[in-house]
Design a protein around this motif. Structure first.
Motif, PDB file in Angstrom:
ATOM      1  N   ASP A 190      46.643  40.995  34.330  1.00  0.00           N
ATOM      2  CA  ASP A 190      46.619  40.264  33.060  1.00  0.00           C
ATOM      3  C   ASP A 190      45.156  39.989  32.698  1.00  0.00           C
ATOM      4  OD1 ASP A 190      47.013  38.721  30.828  1.00  0.00           O
ATOM      5  OD2 ASP A 190      48.438  37.340  31.749  1.00  0.00           O
ATOM      6  N   TYR A 191      44.475  41.037  32.279  1.00  0.00           N
ATOM      7  CA  TYR A 191      43.075  40.883  31.886  1.00  0.00           C
ATOM      8  C   TYR A 191      42.930  39.931  30.700  1.00  0.00           C
ATOM      9  CZ  TYR A 191      42.164  45.099  34.736  1.00  0.00           C
ATOM     10  OH  TYR A 191      42.052  46.009  35.756  1.00  0.00           O
ATOM     11  N   ASP A 192      43.898  39.972  29.785  1.00  0.00           N
ATOM     12  CA  ASP A 192      43.798  39.140  28.581  1.00  0.00           C
ATOM     13  C   ASP A 192      43.715  37.658  28.922  1.00  0.00           C
ATOM     14  OD1 ASP A 192      43.804  41.299  26.886  1.00  0.00           O
ATOM     15  OD2 ASP A 192      45.958  41.240  26.497  1.00  0.00           O
ATOM     16  N   LEU A 193      44.380  37.254  30.004  1.00  0.00           N
ATOM     17  CA  LEU A 193      44.329  35.849  30.391  1.00  0.00           C
ATOM     18  C   LEU A 193      42.915  35.465  30.835  1.00  0.00           C
ATOM     19  CD1 LEU A 193      45.701  33.149  30.897  1.00  0.00           C
ATOM     20  CD2 LEU A 193      46.392  33.987  33.158  1.00  0.00           C
ATOM     21  N   VAL A 194      42.245  36.371  31.535  1.00  0.00           N
ATOM     22  CA  VAL A 194      40.872  36.094  31.961  1.00  0.00           C
ATOM     23  C   VAL A 194      39.955  36.052  30.751  1.00  0.00           C
ATOM     24  CG1 VAL A 194      39.018  36.765  33.528  1.00  0.00           C
ATOM     25  CG2 VAL A 194      41.395  37.230  34.156  1.00  0.00           C
ATOM     26  N   TYR A 195      40.182  36.946  29.795  1.00  0.00           N
ATOM     27  CA  TYR A 195      39.406  36.899  28.554  1.00  0.00           C
ATOM     28  C   TYR A 195      39.622  35.556  27.838  1.00  0.00           C
ATOM     29  CZ  TYR A 195      39.405  42.079  28.949  1.00  0.00           C
ATOM     30  OH  TYR A 195      39.278  43.379  29.371  1.00  0.00           O
ATOM     31  N   GLU A 196      40.878  35.110  27.822  1.00  0.00           N
ATOM     32  CA  GLU A 196      41.199  33.836  27.173  1.00  0.00           C
ATOM     33  C   GLU A 196      40.462  32.688  27.842  1.00  0.00           C
ATOM     34  OE1 GLU A 196      45.028  30.870  26.401  1.00  0.00           O
ATOM     35  OE2 GLU A 196      45.380  32.917  27.120  1.00  0.00           O
ATOM     36  N   LEU A 197      40.390  32.739  29.179  1.00  0.00           N
ATOM     37  CA  LEU A 197      39.656  31.700  29.909  1.00  0.00           C
ATOM     38  C   LEU A 197      38.199  31.658  29.467  1.00  0.00           C
ATOM     39  CD1 LEU A 197      39.463  29.616  32.252  1.00  0.00           C
ATOM     40  CD2 LEU A 197      38.948  31.554  33.759  1.00  0.00           C
ATOM     41  N   LYS A 198      37.590  32.820  29.324  1.00  0.00           N
ATOM     42  CA  LYS A 198      36.182  32.860  28.886  1.00  0.00           C
ATOM     43  C   LYS A 198      36.035  32.325  27.471  1.00  0.00           C
ATOM     44  CE  LYS A 198      31.858  33.665  28.631  1.00  0.00           C
ATOM     45  NZ  LYS A 198      30.889  32.782  29.325  1.00  0.00           N
TER      46      LYS A 198
END
Length: 343
Positions: A190-198
């Motif tokens: 879930d790369y998008d979740l890590v992007y969301e965190l940033k």
């Protein structure tokens, strides 16, 4: 720069048990001068009570190098952070992502995703004990946790404790039902979740890890996060690391496999002189010729001949010669075809 920022920011090689030992790191350093390298995870109790030279020893060529710790006792981890500083490490990192049986029985690693305040207490103790950057490597959750809730809760608690840098493996860890090997592949990314965190915390340094197989993929991730951490791809195809300094840090040229092997020779000679078996080093080099003619012969020679008692650098010489001969044969065939076509 805050003392808690990841030193090499853009690119690092992930800590990997049984793989990123001191010989592996010294080899990887011949390919990239800039990538941040990590030790294998070392438990806090082992650091405090064990053979520190065996567990923590490294070569000066490895800098920048980070010590990754496994543990859940703030006082122990604080002591280990101070020891890491005394040993000259450049960063100290807490593992909150390993799913092995060993860490489950010790209530650390990925288990800590369930206890964000405990992680924060551990990190605060480490930060107060050392001037080194103190960072966290975590998953996005474990078992039935909602990933967004678990990841954001961990980061929020640690940020309050003073942590500013996180490396996030963009998968859950399933502590029940999956082996450690399966946990590296089966849970969906879930790369998008890590992007969301940033996006939600732009002031934090966020590096992404998990399933990244090429440097092109790594560059794409950097449009969304601050850093990329490569694991198995960097280990199995180490020639990738020879492009890192150019692509990520502005170096003028790549480091070719033959160049890296030549640079590694003095290290190997020094280790052989103090009784380290050749195979302890060559096992990390087997993929360096990946994709080149003669790569199979290189791997065979390095695998079979390096385990012979007393084996030395002559094994490396024979393996390199096998590749050079294969390359010469390819060039000769190409010239023959070009001559025929010209005729």
């Amino acid at each position: 720069m805050s003392k808690n920022n990841i030193l090499s920011g853009k690119f690092s090689v992930a800590p990997m048990m049984d793989w990123t030992d001191r010989h592996c790191r010294a080899f990887h350093r011949t390919l990239s001068r800039q990538a941040l390298l990590y030790t294998e995870m070392v438990t806090s109790k082992a650091v405090i009570h064990g053979d520190r030279e065996r567990l923590l020893g490294y070569s000066d060529v490895e800098h920048p190098v980070a010590l990754q710790l496994g543990g859940s006792e703030p006082d122990e981890l604080a002591q280990c952070a101070k020891i890491a500083e005394d040993w000259g490490y450049d960063e100290v990192n807490l593992n909150c992502g390993c799913p092995s049986d060993r860490v489950q029985s010790g209530s650390f690693g990925a288990c800590l995703m369930r206890e964000p305040q405990l992680v924060a207490d551990c990190m605060q103790a480490m930060i107060e004990a050392t001037s080194l950057p103190a960072t966290v490597k975590c998953r996005i959750g474990v078992d039935d946790q909602e990933p967004r809730d678990s990841l954001f809760a961990l980061v929020e608690a640690c940020e309050k404790a003073g942590v500013t840098s996180f490396a996030v493996h963009a998968r859950k860890a399933w502590l029940k039902g999956l082996s450690p090997k399966e946990n590296r592949d089966v849970p969906p990314l879930d790369y998008d979740l890590v992007y969301e965190l940033k996006r939600a915390r732009p002031h934090l340094t966020i590096a992404i890890n998990g399933g990244i197989g090429t440097l092109e993929e790594a560059q794409a991730h950097l449009k969304h996060v601050d850093g990329v951490m490569l694991g198995r791809a960097a280990y199995h195809e180490p020639a990738l690391l020879g492009q890192v300094d150019r692509l990520f840090f502005g170096a003028e040229a790549d480091v070719a496999p033959f160049e890296a092997l030549e640079a590694y020779r003095p290290y190997m000679a020094g280790q052989l002189a103090i009784g380290v078996p050749l195979s302890h080093m060559t096992r990390h080099m087997l993929g360096i010729m990946h994709g080149l003619p003669g790569a199979r012969a290189f791997r065979r020679i390095m695998t079979v001949e390096s385990i012979v008692p007393g084996a030395g650098l002559e094994v490396l010489d024979r393996a390199i010669l096998a590749v050079r001969e294969a390359l010469a044969a390819v060039d000769a065939r190409r010239e023959a075809y070009e001559f025929k076509d010209a005729g």
